[in-house]
Design an enzyme around this catalytic site. Structure first.
Site, PDB file in Angstrom:
ATOM      1  N   HIS A 196       0.822  -1.213   0.000  1.00 12.91           N
ATOM      2  CA  HIS A 196       0.000   0.000   0.000  1.00 12.91           C
ATOM      3  C   HIS A 196       0.855   1.262   0.000  1.00 12.91           C
ATOM      4  O   HIS A 196       0.516   2.262  -0.637  1.00 12.91           O
ATOM      5  CB  HIS A 196      -0.930  -0.006   1.215  1.00 12.91           C
ATOM      6  CG  HIS A 196      -2.208  -0.731   0.935  1.00 12.91           C
ATOM      7  ND1 HIS A 196      -2.912  -1.410   1.890  1.00 12.91           N
ATOM      8  CD2 HIS A 196      -2.896  -0.883  -0.210  1.00 12.91           C
ATOM      9  CE1 HIS A 196      -3.984  -1.945   1.340  1.00 12.91           C
ATOM     10  NE2 HIS A 196      -3.996  -1.643   0.064  1.00 12.91           N
ATOM     11  N   GLU A 438       5.084 -21.193 -27.265  1.00 10.23           N
ATOM     12  CA  GLU A 438       5.998 -20.791 -26.191  1.00 10.23           C
ATOM     13  C   GLU A 438       6.898 -21.938 -25.739  1.00 10.23           C
ATOM     14  O   GLU A 438       7.497 -21.875 -24.669  1.00 10.23           O
ATOM     15  CB  GLU A 438       5.236 -20.177 -25.012  1.00 10.23           C
ATOM     16  CG  GLU A 438       4.105 -20.998 -24.450  1.00 10.23           C
ATOM     17  CD  GLU A 438       3.430 -20.337 -23.245  1.00 10.23           C
ATOM     18  OE1 GLU A 438       3.886 -19.284 -22.781  1.00 10.23           O
ATOM     19  OE2 GLU A 438       2.425 -20.905 -22.776  1.00 10.23           O
ATOM     20  N   ASP A 462       8.197 -17.632 -22.006  1.00 10.76           N
ATOM     21  CA  ASP A 462       8.464 -19.063 -21.873  1.00 10.76           C
ATOM     22  C   ASP A 462       9.293 -19.585 -23.041  1.00 10.76           C
ATOM     23  O   ASP A 462      10.130 -20.469 -22.858  1.00 10.76           O
ATOM     24  CB  ASP A 462       7.147 -19.842 -21.758  1.00 10.76           C
ATOM     25  CG  ASP A 462       6.651 -19.841 -20.322  1.00 10.76           C
ATOM     26  OD1 ASP A 462       7.493 -19.989 -19.410  1.00 10.76           O
ATOM     27  OD2 ASP A 462       5.439 -19.671 -20.106  1.00 10.76           O
ATOM     28  N   CYS A 509       2.828 -11.968 -27.328  1.00 18.05           N
ATOM     29  CA  CYS A 509       2.264 -11.512 -26.052  1.00 18.05           C
ATOM     30  C   CYS A 509       3.259 -11.624 -24.907  1.00 18.05           C
ATOM     31  O   CYS A 509       2.895 -11.430 -23.759  1.00 18.05           O
ATOM     32  CB  CYS A 509       0.972 -12.259 -25.728  1.00 18.05           C
ATOM     33  SG  CYS A 509       1.191 -14.019 -25.529  1.00 18.05           S
TER      34      CYS A 509
HETATM   35  C1  PEP Z   1       4.882 -15.943 -22.079  1.00 19.96           C
HETATM   36  O1  PEP Z   1       5.297 -17.019 -21.644  1.00 19.96           O
HETATM   37  O2  PEP Z   1       5.548 -15.203 -22.819  1.00 19.96           O
HETATM   38  C2  PEP Z   1       3.539 -15.460 -21.733  1.00 19.96           C
HETATM   39  C3  PEP Z   1       3.021 -14.394 -22.308  1.00 19.96           C
HETATM   40  O3  PEP Z   1       2.840 -16.124 -20.774  1.00 19.96           O
HETATM   41  P1  PEP Z   1       3.200 -16.044 -19.204  1.00 19.96           P
HETATM   42  O4  PEP Z   1       4.152 -14.904 -19.019  1.00 19.96           O
HETATM   43  O5  PEP Z   1       1.899 -15.856 -18.510  1.00 19.96           O
HETATM   44  O6  PEP Z   1       3.824 -17.391 -18.959  1.00 19.96           O
HETATM   45 MG    MG Z   2       3.917 -18.456 -20.782  1.00 23.85          MG
END
Ligand code: PEP
Ligand code: MG
Length: 593
Positions: A196, A438, A462, A509
């Site tokens: 916080h 991944e 990953d 992502c």
């Molecule tokens: C990743 O592995 O790049 C991913 C987007 O998933 P996470 O970070 O949730 O494993």
């Molecule tokens: Mg991942």
């Protein structure tokens, strides 16, 4: 961590502060162990209530003050503390300790708080663990109200130069009392981004670094320091050059903040006119609005682990469907890609009773768990189908290594749709199913997976971890976790080409998509959809607008021939430096004299 003059912790509120350190002793008051006689019990309980009431009033005042200084949301931090002091069960336990064990009010209060603290500190809920500092704040206040001494830990040295406050632990009550004209920076040994006190420091706009383990015993009040809330460092006894450079970096940071404000209204297209879609990665419900406000055209990764972590029971179909629908509608007409539970590794909720594994990151994880626990997976698939009745929700599978995993999932989607139909429930047909690339296995099978999928998304976090056999969470290996390693670069090329051959959108992502230099590579390799954390959206938009496809492509094709991560980075940096003022991003070199 410390290297001679430099202490490294976690930056929790950005910005740079230069000034003398002020060591703040917020240690808990000593409570004597004296017992009371039976005829003092009533008086002791009255003392307890008097003190609790005084503290309650102090907290009400702090709440009002926080509302004015930081905002109504932040003020709720104190509502939670007040609620604790109004909790009849909590107070009843303390009264019993006074009457049955004949403890003084302060001893009984301390006893009870220690019991609650021990439970919270061991809790599997990160939220509770992070609230321990709030509890300590209440403990200090009530004990001081009972034993005497300074109740508030405020600085009161009028006329003194603005200081950098250093404490073992920052309570929210302390943080909100720090005046910007007296305090230019805050640092503490304990605490993390989500404490916080960290939230308040960000709202108040005071640079803050936490997690400076052992720092208090190594420094003295009055020593000059540079606190960097962006890098998470405190540098002692800086030279004039270091101070000048710190001010320069702060100037760059402020200029960048102005640039990022201005970019929100501008389209995400490269300088030569190619559109790059910007989606958001949403981990927690509260990020939905930030993603929306920062201009996300959809959610490329809606992580669902928060639905189960810290809970003893798994969420039902309706609860999940409502959540997916709410997020889907918020981003309409854009899509929301919901990732099925990525459990395992370091995230296993109590509800699962999973066995300990020697290698959890190579163990029972993600899609493997979902397919082995079909009831759990079916509930989630049904929730997505139901949400799809009113929103463009899509399903994405984590950690795929086998085509069979996608085939089985598709069968389950078909079965779930048939069930919903038979039950007469409303749902959306044709739930798109996509795969996260991944693992090296998925990258190698990209053509086969693309054939079975409606879309692909690269999880570079990953992918890097498994490609390089480097644990992504191991601080000791942080230098070796390099998404610009040639093996990762070549794998990315293979993936984007595979997607293109199948005519599929391939988004990215992982974190890589929000980092300036790696972003050049991704665009140069041909990725046109980036899904990044909501806070990174303005920066990625700003970067996209400065890059050109032709240049990025030639940098990427040179990178594909490189032999090391350093070589890849240097090729990309050379390209980026021609188009972007890297100093604004804190990447350029600063003068040495
Ligand atoms: C990743 O592995 O790049 C991913 C987007 O998933 P996470 O970070 O949730 O494993
Ligand atoms: Mg991942």
């Amino acid at each position: 961590m410390k290297s001679s003059r430099l202490f490294t912790g976690v930056g929790v509120s950005p910005g740079i502060a230069v000034g003398p350190l002020y060591l703040l002793g917020t240690d808990l008051p000593d409570v004597s162990h004296r017992a009371i006689s039976e005829d003092q019990v009533e008086e002791e309980i009255a003392r307890l209530h008097g003190a609790v009431e005084r503290v309650r009033q102090q907290l009400e005042e702090l709440k009002d003050r926080t509302k004015t200084l930081a905002g109504p949301e932040e003020a709720k931090i104190f509502s939670a503390q007040i609620a604790m002091l109004e909790d009849q069960e909590f107070l009843g336990d303390i009264e019993r300790l006074v009457s049955e064990n004949q403890l003084t009010a302060e001893r009984a209060f301390e006893f009870k708080v220690l019991e609650v603290r021990a439970v919270w500190a061991r809790s599997s809920s990160a939220t509770l663990r992070q609230r321990v500092a709030d509890l300590v704040g209440i403990q200090i206040r009530v004990l001081r109200a009972l034993i005497g001494g300074e109740t508030d830990e405020v600085l009161n040295e009028n006329g003194a130069p603005p200081v950098i406050v250093l404490a073992r632990e920052l309570t929210p009550g302390l943080t909100v009392q720090l005046q910007k004209d007296q305090v230019v920076g805050i640092a503490s040994e304990r605490g993390t981004r989500t404490a916080h006190a960290a939230i308040l420091a960000r709202s108040l706009g005071i640079p803050c670094v936490m997690g400076l383990v052992g720092c208090m015993d190594e420094v003295q009040s009055g020593a000059t320091a540079i606190l960097d809330g962006t890098l998470g460092t405190v540098l002692l006894d800086p030279s004039d050059v270091e101070i000048r450079n710190a001010h320069r970096r702060e100037g760059h940071r402020l200029e960048m903040a102005r640039e990022l404000d201005a970019v929100l209204e501008q389209p995400s297209v490269t300088s030569d006119g190619t559109a790059v879609s910007l989606w958001a990665n949403v981990d927690l419900p509260e990020e939905v609005e930030v993603a929306h406000d920062n201009g996300a055209s959809g959610v490329g990764l809606l992580r669902t682990e928060f639905l189960v972590i810290g809970r003893t029971e798994l969420p039902g179909e309706v609860e999940q469907a409502e959540f997916f629908e709410r997020v889907g509608k918020r981003f309409a007409p854009y899509p929301v890609v919901v990732r099925s539970y990525d459990l395992g590794g370091d995230k296993f909720p109590a509800a699962f009773h999973a066995e300990r594994e020697a290698n959890p990151f190579l163990g029972w994880r993600a899609i493997r768990v979902c397919l082995d626990e079909p009831d759990v997976f079916r509930t989630q698939i049904r929730a997505m189908l139901r949400a799809r009745a009113t929103a463009d929700v899509r399903l994405m599978l984590p950690l795929v290594t086998e085509v069979e995993e996608v085939i089985r999932t598709r069968e389950m989607v078909g079965e779930a749709a048939a069930e919903l139909k038979a039950e007469g429930l409303e749902f959306g047909e044709d739930l798109p199913v996509g795969v996260m690339i991944e693992t090296p296995a998925a990258a190698a099978l990209v053509d086969e997976l693309a054939e079975l999928s409606d879309f692909l998304s690269v999880g570079t976090n990953d992918l890097t971890q498994y490609m390089l056999a480097v644990d992504r969470g191991n601080a000791r290996l942080a230098d070796r976790f390099n998404s610009l390693h040639p093996a990762v670069v070549r794998s990315l090329k293979q993936i984007v080409d595979g997607g293109r051959r199948a005519g599929l959108d391939v988004s990215v992502c992982g974190e890589m998509a929000s980092e300036p230099i790696p972003l050049v590579l991704l665009i140069g390799l041909g990725f046109r959809v980036m899904s990044v954390s909501p806070a990174s959206l303005p920066l990625v938009r700003w970067l996209v607008r400065r890059l050109d496809i032709e240049g990025a492509e030639s940098a990427a094709s040179a990178a594909l021939k490189a032999r090391s991560g350093a070589e890849v980075a240097s090729l990309l940096e050379d390209y980026a430096a021609e188009r972007i003022d890297l100093a604004l991003l804190g990447l350029g070199r600063l003068p040495t004299d």
